[in-house]
Design a protein around this motif. Structure first.
Motif, PDB file in Angstrom:
ATOM      1  N   GLN A  66       0.837  -1.201   0.000  1.00 40.52           N
ATOM      2  CA  GLN A  66       0.000   0.000   0.000  1.00 40.52           C
ATOM      3  C   GLN A  66       0.880   1.263   0.000  1.00 40.52           C
ATOM      4  OE1 GLN A  66      -3.009  -0.204   3.005  1.00 40.52           O
ATOM      5  NE2 GLN A  66      -3.866   1.785   2.497  1.00 40.52           N
ATOM      6  N   ALA A  67       1.921   1.282   0.819  1.00 45.40           N
ATOM      7  CA  ALA A  67       2.817   2.440   0.873  1.00 45.40           C
ATOM      8  C   ALA A  67       3.504   2.659  -0.475  1.00 45.40           C
ATOM      9  CB  ALA A  67       3.852   2.256   1.984  1.00 45.40           C
ATOM     10  N   CYS A  68       3.940   1.576  -1.107  1.00 41.95           N
ATOM     11  CA  CYS A  68       4.591   1.682  -2.412  1.00 41.95           C
ATOM     12  C   CYS A  68       3.623   2.215  -3.470  1.00 41.95           C
ATOM     13  CB  CYS A  68       5.155   0.336  -2.840  1.00 41.95           C
ATOM     14  SG  CYS A  68       6.560  -0.204  -1.843  1.00 41.95           S
ATOM     15  N   ALA A  69       2.394   1.725  -3.447  1.00 44.01           N
ATOM     16  CA  ALA A  69       1.388   2.189  -4.408  1.00 44.01           C
ATOM     17  C   ALA A  69       1.104   3.684  -4.225  1.00 44.01           C
ATOM     18  CB  ALA A  69       0.101   1.378  -4.260  1.00 44.01           C
ATOM     19  N   GLU A  70       1.004   4.112  -2.972  1.00 42.24           N
ATOM     20  CA  GLU A  70       0.741   5.524  -2.694  1.00 42.24           C
ATOM     21  C   GLU A  70       1.915   6.404  -3.117  1.00 42.24           C
ATOM     22  OE1 GLU A  70      -0.335   5.657   1.456  1.00 42.24           O
ATOM     23  OE2 GLU A  70      -2.129   4.442   1.109  1.00 42.24           O
ATOM     24  N   LEU A  71       3.122   5.964  -2.840  1.00 40.80           N
ATOM     25  CA  LEU A  71       4.308   6.714  -3.265  1.00 40.80           C
ATOM     26  C   LEU A  71       4.412   6.784  -4.786  1.00 40.80           C
ATOM     27  CD1 LEU A  71       6.877   5.495  -0.632  1.00 40.80           C
ATOM     28  CD2 LEU A  71       6.368   7.894  -1.137  1.00 40.80           C
ATOM     29  N   THR A  72       4.088   5.686  -5.449  1.00 44.77           N
ATOM     30  CA  THR A  72       4.118   5.673  -6.913  1.00 44.77           C
ATOM     31  C   THR A  72       3.095   6.656  -7.476  1.00 44.77           C
ATOM     32  OG1 THR A  72       4.905   3.397  -6.968  1.00 44.77           O
ATOM     33  CG2 THR A  72       3.816   4.217  -8.960  1.00 44.77           C
TER      34      THR A  72
END
Length: 132
Positions: A66-72
């Motif tokens: 989830q954190a990676c998706a939000e950062l992307t």
């Protein structure tokens, strides 16, 4: 090499081993990693959480995917994270958050103290959600 120098060198090697899990060193070298820290000022160190977020594949963080998706989606821009419409209680319980590292080859250095955990989550989404 004197004893103090050897001890310092050993400590540095051990810290590097602990910070970068197996496989993490390759990610760090390629430019996609964030070292995250959340602390509550005024506590005696027992309330500090840390994580090394890696995104290919997502790992090192309780909500890595989830954190990676939000950062992307935010292109690594911390001002574009979170849900700015979230209403938080006006209870002052400061939380200090720091992120440093590299995101898609760009240096990231974000550091801020938020009024409480709700504000931290509202403004940064899952990136600093380091509690399991």
């Amino acid at each position: 090499m004197n004893r103090l120098t050897r001890t310092a060198a050993l400590a540095a090697a051990l810290m590097a081993t602990c910070l970068f899990a197996p496989g993490a060193t390759a990610h760090a070298a390629s430019g996609d990693w964030l070292s995250l820290t959340v602390t509550r000022p005024g506590t005696t160190g027992g309330d500090t959480r840390t994580a090394l977020l890696l995104c290919d594949p997502p790992q090192g963080h309780p909500k890595a995917a989830q954190a990676c998706a939000e950062l992307t989606a935010a292109e690594g821009d911390f001002s574009r994270l979170g849900d700015k419409d979230t209403l938080c209680p006006l209870i002052y319980a400061p939380v200090h958050a720091r992120a440093h590292g590299r995101w898609h080859g760009r240096r990231i250095d974000h550091e801020r103290t938020y009024g409480n955990a709700c504000e931290l989550h509202a403004e940064t989404g899952s990136v600093f959600a380091l509690e399991g």
